[in-house]
Design a protein around this motif. Structure first.
Motif, mmCIF file in Angstrom:
data_model
loop_
_atom_site.group_PDB
_atom_site.id
_atom_site.type_symbol
_atom_site.label_atom_id
_atom_site.label_comp_id
_atom_site.label_asym_id
_atom_site.label_seq_id
_atom_site.Cartn_x
_atom_site.Cartn_y
_atom_site.Cartn_z
ATOM 1 N N PHE A 31 70.642 20.415 42.291
ATOM 2 C CA PHE A 31 69.634 21.180 41.559
ATOM 3 C C PHE A 31 70.082 22.622 41.350
ATOM 4 O O PHE A 31 69.830 23.209 40.297
ATOM 5 N N GLN A 32 70.762 23.188 42.321
ATOM 6 C CA GLN A 32 71.264 24.554 42.177
ATOM 7 C C GLN A 32 72.373 24.622 41.130
ATOM 8 O O GLN A 32 72.458 25.584 40.382
ATOM 9 N N LEU A 33 73.219 23.589 41.089
ATOM 10 C CA LEU A 33 74.303 23.572 40.101
ATOM 11 C C LEU A 33 73.778 23.352 38.690
ATOM 12 O O LEU A 33 74.424 23.730 37.720
ATOM 13 N N SER A 34 72.618 22.734 38.561
ATOM 14 C CA SER A 34 72.105 22.403 37.230
ATOM 15 C C SER A 34 71.599 23.622 36.466
ATOM 16 O O SER A 34 71.236 23.503 35.304
ATOM 17 N N LYS A 35 71.600 24.777 37.082
ATOM 18 C CA LYS A 35 71.174 25.992 36.377
ATOM 19 C C LYS A 35 72.207 26.429 35.336
ATOM 20 O O LYS A 35 71.861 27.087 34.368
ATOM 21 N N ASN A 36 73.462 26.058 35.551
ATOM 22 C CA ASN A 36 74.529 26.362 34.599
ATOM 23 C C ASN A 36 74.722 25.136 33.699
ATOM 24 O O ASN A 36 75.050 24.057 34.187
ATOM 25 N N PRO A 37 74.551 25.277 32.364
ATOM 26 C CA PRO A 37 74.630 24.104 31.480
ATOM 27 C C PRO A 37 75.977 23.381 31.504
ATOM 28 O O PRO A 37 76.023 22.156 31.425
ATOM 29 N N LYS A 38 77.072 24.105 31.636
ATOM 30 C CA LYS A 38 78.382 23.450 31.661
ATOM 31 C C LYS A 38 78.514 22.575 32.905
ATOM 32 O O LYS A 38 79.017 21.454 32.826
ATOM 33 N N ILE A 39 78.074 23.075 34.027
ATOM 34 C CA ILE A 39 78.157 22.301 35.263
ATOM 35 C C ILE A 39 77.164 21.146 35.230
ATOM 36 O O ILE A 39 77.436 20.067 35.757
ATOM 37 N N LEU A 40 76.025 21.342 34.569
ATOM 38 C CA LEU A 40 75.035 20.276 34.447
ATOM 39 C C LEU A 40 75.625 19.086 33.692
ATOM 40 O O LEU A 40 75.437 17.935 34.102
ATOM 41 N N TYR A 41 76.345 19.335 32.603
ATOM 42 C CA TYR A 41 76.986 18.246 31.865
ATOM 43 C C TYR A 41 78.002 17.525 32.749
ATOM 44 O O TYR A 41 78.087 16.297 32.726
ATOM 45 N N PHE A 42 78.762 18.273 33.505
ATOM 46 C CA PHE A 42 79.737 17.673 34.413
ATOM 47 C C PHE A 42 79.056 16.804 35.461
ATOM 48 O O PHE A 42 79.516 15.700 35.757
ATOM 49 N N VAL A 43 77.959 17.280 36.025
ATOM 50 C CA VAL A 43 77.231 16.525 37.053
ATOM 51 C C VAL A 43 76.654 15.245 36.458
ATOM 52 O O VAL A 43 76.752 14.168 37.057
ATOM 53 N N ILE A 44 76.082 15.327 35.265
ATOM 54 C CA ILE A 44 75.500 14.142 34.633
ATOM 55 C C ILE A 44 76.579 13.110 34.324
ATOM 56 O O ILE A 44 76.410 11.911 34.591
ATOM 57 N N ILE A 45 77.700 13.556 33.783
ATOM 58 C CA ILE A 45 78.796 12.636 33.480
ATOM 59 C C ILE A 45 79.355 12.033 34.762
ATOM 60 O O ILE A 45 79.627 10.824 34.828
ATOM 61 N N SER A 46 79.503 12.836 35.805
ATOM 62 C CA SER A 46 80.017 12.337 37.083
ATOM 63 C C SER A 46 79.084 11.292 37.682
ATOM 64 O O SER A 46 79.533 10.244 38.164
#
Length: 65
Positions: A31-46
């Protein structure tokens, strides 16, 4: 004997709260990483790739074609 059954009745609530607490604690960094959109895309893809890999692995382990 009455307190025994009261404790047995409270046990499922306790287990549920332990599981919810564990998953919320484990998901907090995501949830903390999802504040940055680039990292959010990476987390969703992962997460998608991991779940797809697990699906395929369990499918072959259980013998489904």
């Amino acid at each position: 004997m009455n307190t025994f059954w009261e404790n047995i009745w409270k046990f499922p609530k306790f287990i549920f709260s332990v599981f919810v607490g564990f998953f919320l604690t484990a998901a907090y960094p995501i949830f903390q990483l999802s504040k940055n959109p680039k990292i959010l895309y990476f987390v969703i893809i992962s997460l998608g790739l991991i779940s797809g890999f697990l699906y395929i692995t369990f499918k072959f382990m259980l013998g489904y074609t």
